[in-house]
Design a protein around this motif. Structure first.
Motif, PDB file in Angstrom:
ATOM      1  N   SER A  41       0.826  -1.210   0.000  1.00  0.00           N
ATOM      2  CA  SER A  41       0.000   0.000   0.000  1.00  0.00           C
ATOM      3  C   SER A  41       0.857   1.255   0.000  1.00  0.00           C
ATOM      4  O   SER A  41       1.902   1.309   0.655  1.00  0.00           O
ATOM      5  CB  SER A  41      -0.906   0.032   1.234  1.00  0.00           C
ATOM      6  OG  SER A  41      -1.807  -1.039   1.203  1.00  0.00           O
ATOM      7  N   ALA A  42       0.371   2.258  -0.733  1.00  0.00           N
ATOM      8  CA  ALA A  42       1.069   3.538  -0.772  1.00  0.00           C
ATOM      9  C   ALA A  42       1.140   4.117   0.628  1.00  0.00           C
ATOM     10  O   ALA A  42       0.194   4.023   1.407  1.00  0.00           O
ATOM     11  CB  ALA A  42       0.334   4.492  -1.707  1.00  0.00           C
ATOM     12  N   GLY A  43       2.293   4.690   0.943  1.00  0.00           N
ATOM     13  CA  GLY A  43       2.475   5.311   2.248  1.00  0.00           C
ATOM     14  C   GLY A  43       3.928   5.262   2.659  1.00  0.00           C
ATOM     15  O   GLY A  43       4.795   4.772   1.936  1.00  0.00           O
ATOM     16  N   ALA A  44       4.177   5.785   3.847  1.00  0.00           N
ATOM     17  CA  ALA A  44       5.530   5.821   4.396  1.00  0.00           C
ATOM     18  C   ALA A  44       5.632   4.807   5.526  1.00  0.00           C
ATOM     19  O   ALA A  44       4.694   4.646   6.320  1.00  0.00           O
ATOM     20  CB  ALA A  44       5.852   7.223   4.895  1.00  0.00           C
ATOM     21  N   TYR A  45       6.778   4.139   5.598  1.00  0.00           N
ATOM     22  CA  TYR A  45       7.015   3.093   6.591  1.00  0.00           C
ATOM     23  C   TYR A  45       8.356   3.348   7.274  1.00  0.00           C
ATOM     24  O   TYR A  45       9.374   3.557   6.599  1.00  0.00           O
ATOM     25  CB  TYR A  45       7.060   1.711   5.915  1.00  0.00           C
ATOM     26  CG  TYR A  45       5.792   1.364   5.188  1.00  0.00           C
ATOM     27  CD1 TYR A  45       4.799   0.618   5.816  1.00  0.00           C
ATOM     28  CD2 TYR A  45       5.573   1.760   3.876  1.00  0.00           C
ATOM     29  CE1 TYR A  45       3.622   0.289   5.148  1.00  0.00           C
ATOM     30  CE2 TYR A  45       4.411   1.444   3.202  1.00  0.00           C
ATOM     31  CZ  TYR A  45       3.439   0.704   3.846  1.00  0.00           C
ATOM     32  OH  TYR A  45       2.278   0.385   3.182  1.00  0.00           O
ATOM     33  N   VAL A  97       9.203   5.032   1.384  1.00  0.00           N
ATOM     34  CA  VAL A  97       7.930   5.545   0.887  1.00  0.00           C
ATOM     35  C   VAL A  97       7.547   4.741  -0.354  1.00  0.00           C
ATOM     36  O   VAL A  97       8.324   4.632  -1.292  1.00  0.00           O
ATOM     37  CB  VAL A  97       8.021   7.046   0.537  1.00  0.00           C
ATOM     38  CG1 VAL A  97       6.694   7.552  -0.008  1.00  0.00           C
ATOM     39  CG2 VAL A  97       8.466   7.860   1.748  1.00  0.00           C
ATOM     40  N   ILE A  98       6.357   4.159  -0.311  1.00  0.00           N
ATOM     41  CA  ILE A  98       5.814   3.450  -1.468  1.00  0.00           C
ATOM     42  C   ILE A  98       4.820   4.390  -2.129  1.00  0.00           C
ATOM     43  O   ILE A  98       3.877   4.854  -1.487  1.00  0.00           O
ATOM     44  CB  ILE A  98       5.145   2.122  -1.062  1.00  0.00           C
ATOM     45  CG1 ILE A  98       6.167   1.210  -0.378  1.00  0.00           C
ATOM     46  CG2 ILE A  98       4.518   1.442  -2.280  1.00  0.00           C
ATOM     47  CD1 ILE A  98       5.577  -0.065   0.207  1.00  0.00           C
ATOM     48  N   ASN A  99       5.074   4.686  -3.395  1.00  0.00           N
ATOM     49  CA  ASN A  99       4.239   5.643  -4.122  1.00  0.00           C
ATOM     50  C   ASN A  99       3.004   4.980  -4.699  1.00  0.00           C
ATOM     51  O   ASN A  99       3.061   3.865  -5.195  1.00  0.00           O
ATOM     52  CB  ASN A  99       5.041   6.289  -5.247  1.00  0.00           C
ATOM     53  CG  ASN A  99       6.136   7.167  -4.700  1.00  0.00           C
ATOM     54  OD1 ASN A  99       5.916   7.963  -3.805  1.00  0.00           O
ATOM     55  ND2 ASN A  99       7.331   6.997  -5.227  1.00  0.00           N
ATOM     56  N   GLU A 100       1.914   5.729  -4.677  1.00  0.00           N
ATOM     57  CA  GLU A 100       0.646   5.239  -5.208  1.00  0.00           C
ATOM     58  C   GLU A 100       0.623   5.228  -6.721  1.00  0.00           C
ATOM     59  O   GLU A 100       0.106   4.305  -7.326  1.00  0.00           O
ATOM     60  CB  GLU A 100      -0.485   6.119  -4.672  1.00  0.00           C
ATOM     61  CG  GLU A 100      -1.841   5.571  -4.941  1.00  0.00           C
ATOM     62  CD  GLU A 100      -2.896   6.326  -4.175  1.00  0.00           C
ATOM     63  OE1 GLU A 100      -4.058   5.984  -4.347  1.00  0.00           O
ATOM     64  OE2 GLU A 100      -2.572   7.250  -3.420  1.00  0.00           O
ATOM     65  N   ILE A 149       3.832   1.749  10.246  1.00  0.00           N
ATOM     66  CA  ILE A 149       3.155   2.495   9.194  1.00  0.00           C
ATOM     67  C   ILE A 149       3.031   3.933   9.690  1.00  0.00           C
ATOM     68  O   ILE A 149       2.449   4.180  10.750  1.00  0.00           O
ATOM     69  CB  ILE A 149       1.756   1.900   8.906  1.00  0.00           C
ATOM     70  CG1 ILE A 149       1.892   0.419   8.514  1.00  0.00           C
ATOM     71  CG2 ILE A 149       1.038   2.717   7.844  1.00  0.00           C
ATOM     72  CD1 ILE A 149       0.623  -0.375   8.658  1.00  0.00           C
ATOM     73  N   ILE A 150       3.582   4.870   8.937  1.00  0.00           N
ATOM     74  CA  ILE A 150       3.552   6.277   9.347  1.00  0.00           C
ATOM     75  C   ILE A 150       2.211   6.856   8.919  1.00  0.00           C
ATOM     76  O   ILE A 150       1.840   6.800   7.747  1.00  0.00           O
ATOM     77  CB  ILE A 150       4.735   7.047   8.724  1.00  0.00           C
ATOM     78  CG1 ILE A 150       6.057   6.402   9.187  1.00  0.00           C
ATOM     79  CG2 ILE A 150       4.676   8.519   9.101  1.00  0.00           C
ATOM     80  CD1 ILE A 150       7.290   6.951   8.510  1.00  0.00           C
TER      81      ILE A 150
END
Length: 191
Positions: A21-25, A86-89, A156-157
């Motif tokens: 999933s998109a978001g920052a970790y 960061v995983i981009n959407e 998960i940030i």
């Protein structure tokens, strides 16, 4: 002797969460047995050795290997690393993996573990650990010797305020090394 019923390892991952999933970790990965393998901290500055520099180089190359990933704040400490991935959407593919609730049989557990291995965050962490360990062990002439602990910590940030706090924590980590829970004196206190 290993017995799966007795020696069950509980996952620290969120159940039913898609780690693509998109978001920052925020991730933390420790060396095997917390060995100070990457250098030392002197006067609040990390002085990396060849192994520590290797980990930093592989970290910085992650976006080349994984186009949907960006790297953010990062620090190599003597026996662990902290970083934000960061995983981009925008580049995620349709049909990304979504986990199903686990049933209590072994087949579903195996299927669940296999699905998790194809998710972006575990793949990125696995790539970082595998490639750095391989290079470090070549230099040490110790093929197959563990460099990293088996698992890693991830958070998960949830928002920009939390991200800013994590960035500060990462930046301040070398200055606060003496108080760090991973400092050798805290792991193996003098008797």
């Amino acid at each position: 002797m290993f017995n799966a019923e007795i020696h069950h390892r509980r996952s620290i991952r969120l159940r039913n969460y898609d780690y693509s999933s998109a978001g920052a970790y925020f991730i933390t990965i420790c060396t095997f047995e917390r060995e100070c393998l990457f250098g030392e901290v002197t006067n609040g500055d990390v002085c990396l050795n060849r192994a520590g520099l290797c980990v930093g180089t592989i970290w910085n190359s992650l976006p080349e290997r994984f186009p949907d990933v960006e790297v953010d704040a990062f620090v190599v400490m003597p026996n662990h690393i902290h970083g934000v991935i960061v995983i981009n959407e925008k580049t995620q593919k349709v049909g990304a993996i979504h986990e199903l609730p686990l049933r209590d049989d072994n087949t579903m557990r195996k299927s669940h573990r296999l699905a998790r291995r194809t998710m972006t965050l575990p793949k990125v962490v696995g790539y970082l650990k595998m490639n750095s360990a391989k290079r470090i062990n070549q230099w040490r002439d110790n093929p197959g010797v563990p460099v990293w602990q088996r698992n890693y910590y991830e958070r998960i940030i949830r928002d920009d305020r939390e991200l800013d706090g994590i960035r500060r924590y990462i930046a301040d980590n070398p200055v606060r090394w003496e108080e760090d829970e991973n400092h050798p004196r805290r792991i193996n206190p003098p008797s």
